[in-house]
Scaffold this motif. Structure first.
Motif, PDB file in Angstrom:
ATOM      1  N   ALA A  28       0.798  -1.187   0.000  1.00  0.00           N
ATOM      2  CA  ALA A  28       0.000   0.000   0.000  1.00  0.00           C
ATOM      3  C   ALA A  28       0.856   1.273   0.000  1.00  0.00           C
ATOM      4  O   ALA A  28       1.658   1.472   0.905  1.00  0.00           O
ATOM      5  N   LEU A  29       0.649   2.107  -0.987  1.00  0.00           N
ATOM      6  CA  LEU A  29       1.546   3.225  -1.245  1.00  0.00           C
ATOM      7  C   LEU A  29       1.731   4.196  -0.089  1.00  0.00           C
ATOM      8  O   LEU A  29       2.846   4.538   0.276  1.00  0.00           O
ATOM      9  N   LYS A  30       0.604   4.644   0.506  1.00  0.00           N
ATOM     10  CA  LYS A  30       0.706   5.704   1.530  1.00  0.00           C
ATOM     11  C   LYS A  30       1.547   5.224   2.712  1.00  0.00           C
ATOM     12  O   LYS A  30       2.364   5.968   3.243  1.00  0.00           O
ATOM     13  N   ILE A  31       1.324   3.999   3.154  1.00  0.00           N
ATOM     14  CA  ILE A  31       2.079   3.458   4.277  1.00  0.00           C
ATOM     15  C   ILE A  31       3.551   3.328   3.939  1.00  0.00           C
ATOM     16  O   ILE A  31       4.416   3.659   4.746  1.00  0.00           O
ATOM     17  N   HIS A  32       3.827   2.848   2.733  1.00  0.00           N
ATOM     18  CA  HIS A  32       5.225   2.695   2.358  1.00  0.00           C
ATOM     19  C   HIS A  32       5.902   4.056   2.173  1.00  0.00           C
ATOM     20  O   HIS A  32       7.068   4.220   2.528  1.00  0.00           O
ATOM     21  N   GLU A  33       5.168   5.007   1.639  1.00  0.00           N
ATOM     22  CA  GLU A  33       5.687   6.383   1.580  1.00  0.00           C
ATOM     23  C   GLU A  33       6.030   6.885   2.980  1.00  0.00           C
ATOM     24  O   GLU A  33       7.086   7.470   3.213  1.00  0.00           O
ATOM     25  N   ALA A  34       5.092   6.634   3.913  1.00  0.00           N
ATOM     26  CA  ALA A  34       5.281   7.111   5.285  1.00  0.00           C
ATOM     27  C   ALA A  34       6.469   6.424   5.944  1.00  0.00           C
ATOM     28  O   ALA A  34       7.299   7.073   6.596  1.00  0.00           O
ATOM     29  N   MET A  35       6.582   5.110   5.744  1.00  0.00           N
ATOM     30  CA  MET A  35       7.708   4.379   6.331  1.00  0.00           C
ATOM     31  C   MET A  35       9.017   4.901   5.746  1.00  0.00           C
ATOM     32  O   MET A  35       9.989   5.140   6.470  1.00  0.00           O
ATOM     33  N   ARG A  36       9.037   5.063   4.417  1.00  0.00           N
ATOM     34  CA  ARG A  36      10.257   5.511   3.750  1.00  0.00           C
ATOM     35  C   ARG A  36      10.641   6.937   4.143  1.00  0.00           C
ATOM     36  O   ARG A  36      11.826   7.256   4.290  1.00  0.00           O
ATOM     37  N   TYR A  37       9.652   7.783   4.340  1.00  0.00           N
ATOM     38  CA  TYR A  37       9.931   9.166   4.741  1.00  0.00           C
ATOM     39  C   TYR A  37      10.756   9.202   6.034  1.00  0.00           C
ATOM     40  O   TYR A  37      11.809   9.841   6.097  1.00  0.00           O
TER      41      TYR A  37
END
Lengths: 268, 268
Positions: A28-37
């Motif tokens: 899921a994009l938003k979660i992975h974006e958040a983790m990566r941030y």
């Protein structure tokens, strides 16, 4: 001649690259974006570098330590994301940038933290292929007890304002045990310095909202013992950590020696 | 003659006792109280019982499966605590009782969830002494990929309203593989039935605030495919799960057969 700056910059770059590969941008994009941030942007990766340097001092190669170094960073990042939540420290700034929940919302931040915790354990078991499973299991036991310690520490504030100190664990090989004791002292030192910095620095220097711990919770080291005593305690921890390095070849122990000093002297 | 009621009551009691010992009330008190509240009170432990019954079907004893059964329950409970948070599903009720954050506050609930995730992994590595480390490592990889699936599933709702279905993994021994496929179908069945129940039942029967998923998120199975289609899908999953049991001795497979039916037919 050992160049500490080069050493840490190089290591940090490699840790960042390994983490980049470990947590790709996917559904899921938003979660992975958040983790990566929170994982990839602005971190100094000092914990990972300590982990790799410890491995190297007792004869291992960087690549061997990389999976566990990434795991350490994922767990640390998870704790930061959750610590910053409005229902916890309620911090808007971290490393001079908006905290995870400010950018992605609280729900995603909760999931990103929990997701990183699980990814961390998955990563160490799936990527640590050069070690025996026995050692992976021991590493996980050690890691999760450290996290349990964090939970107790933060949770303890809610209980009674006191603070639990880490213990040193048992081990077999003497050198490995020395490095382990060093690492534990460094871990504790990290926290003490964090608390001192939080009390004494401005938000601008710090990159996170300063003094928050004192406002939101009952106790941090400096509040319990005063900033001067906390600094003295930090000084003792560095001395004890460095003491563990004396029996190693000085050139080989240089990274850990400098890392201890660096952690003790950092002001953000 | 196999008595399903006796079987599940006995197993649930033993799982509860094992969890009670696994998470004693200790410093930090509030967090451990919060973890124990959601872990020990009112849970049916169906996942743990499935885990133990799977182990027994392929020739293992209950005691062998207990640590991983507890781990499964800890991870499940962590996901419930976080899912119920105001920033997620914002549920006040769970199993007919106040949700964790309602009783203990959001900060403690975030920590209790994160703490349980870590405890879960620590528990399985420290307590699973009868198995080889290789198998513990495989179990952790499997477990954390399941949790990663949960994060993706919940997180995916925030992305685009779609829902990811689990995959079946590879394995060596045929019987173990059949049981594994059974367990995965059961896992998926759990979620589909949960979603159906959530849409069709009142809060009183359900013990949690009904219809919340539909209100707060974009998609659940019943909303995507309609309640009737979701029920049909659930029926297919049960049939497929039971199909995996046909090559086993019927008496031995009875617990798993009845568990599949039980999960499919539950209404809360």
């Amino acid at each position: 001649m050992f160049n500490f700056e080069d050493y840490t910059v190089t290591k940090a770059k490699r840790v960042n690259q390994a983490l980049e590969e470990a947590v790709p941008l996917q559904y899921a994009l938003k979660i992975h974006e958040a983790m990566r941030y929170s994982l990839l942007e602005g971190g100094k990766y000092v914990r990972s570098i300590v982990c790799i340097a410890c491995c190297e001092l007792v004869g291992g190669e960087e690549a061997l330590a990389m999976p566990i170094a990434c795991t350490v960073e994922m767990i640390h990042t998870a704790s930061l994301i959750h610590d910053d939540l409005p229902c916890m420290d309620n911090d808007d700034l971290r490393r001079g940038k908006p905290t995870n929940h400010i950018l992605f919302g609280e729900g995603i931040a909760v999931l990103a933290g929990g997701g990183l915790l699980c990814l961390a354990f998955e990563h160490v078991v799936s990527k640590t292929v050069s070690f025996s499973s026995e050692r992976v299991v021991r590493a996980i036991a050690e890691l999760s007890s450290v996290v349990a310690g964090w939970v107790k520490r933060v949770g303890g504030r809610a209980d009674d304002g006191s603070l639990e100190l880490g213990e040193t664990g048992g081990g077999s090989d003497e050198d490995v045990e020395r490095v382990r004791i060093y690492a534990r002292r460094i871990g504790l030192l990290f926290q003490v310095v964090d608390d001192i910095v939080d009390v004494t620095m401005s938000s601008e220097v710090l990159g996170k909202t300063a003094g928050k711990d004192l406002v939101s919770y009952m106790a941090t080291d400096p509040k319990l013992m005063g900033v001067n005593n906390a600094k003295k305690f930090a000084g003792e921890l560095v001395a004890q950590a460095i003491e563990e390095l004396t029996c190693f070849d000085a050139a080989k122990a240089a990274p850990l020696y400098r890392l201890a000093k660096f952690i003790a002297n950092r002001d953000n």
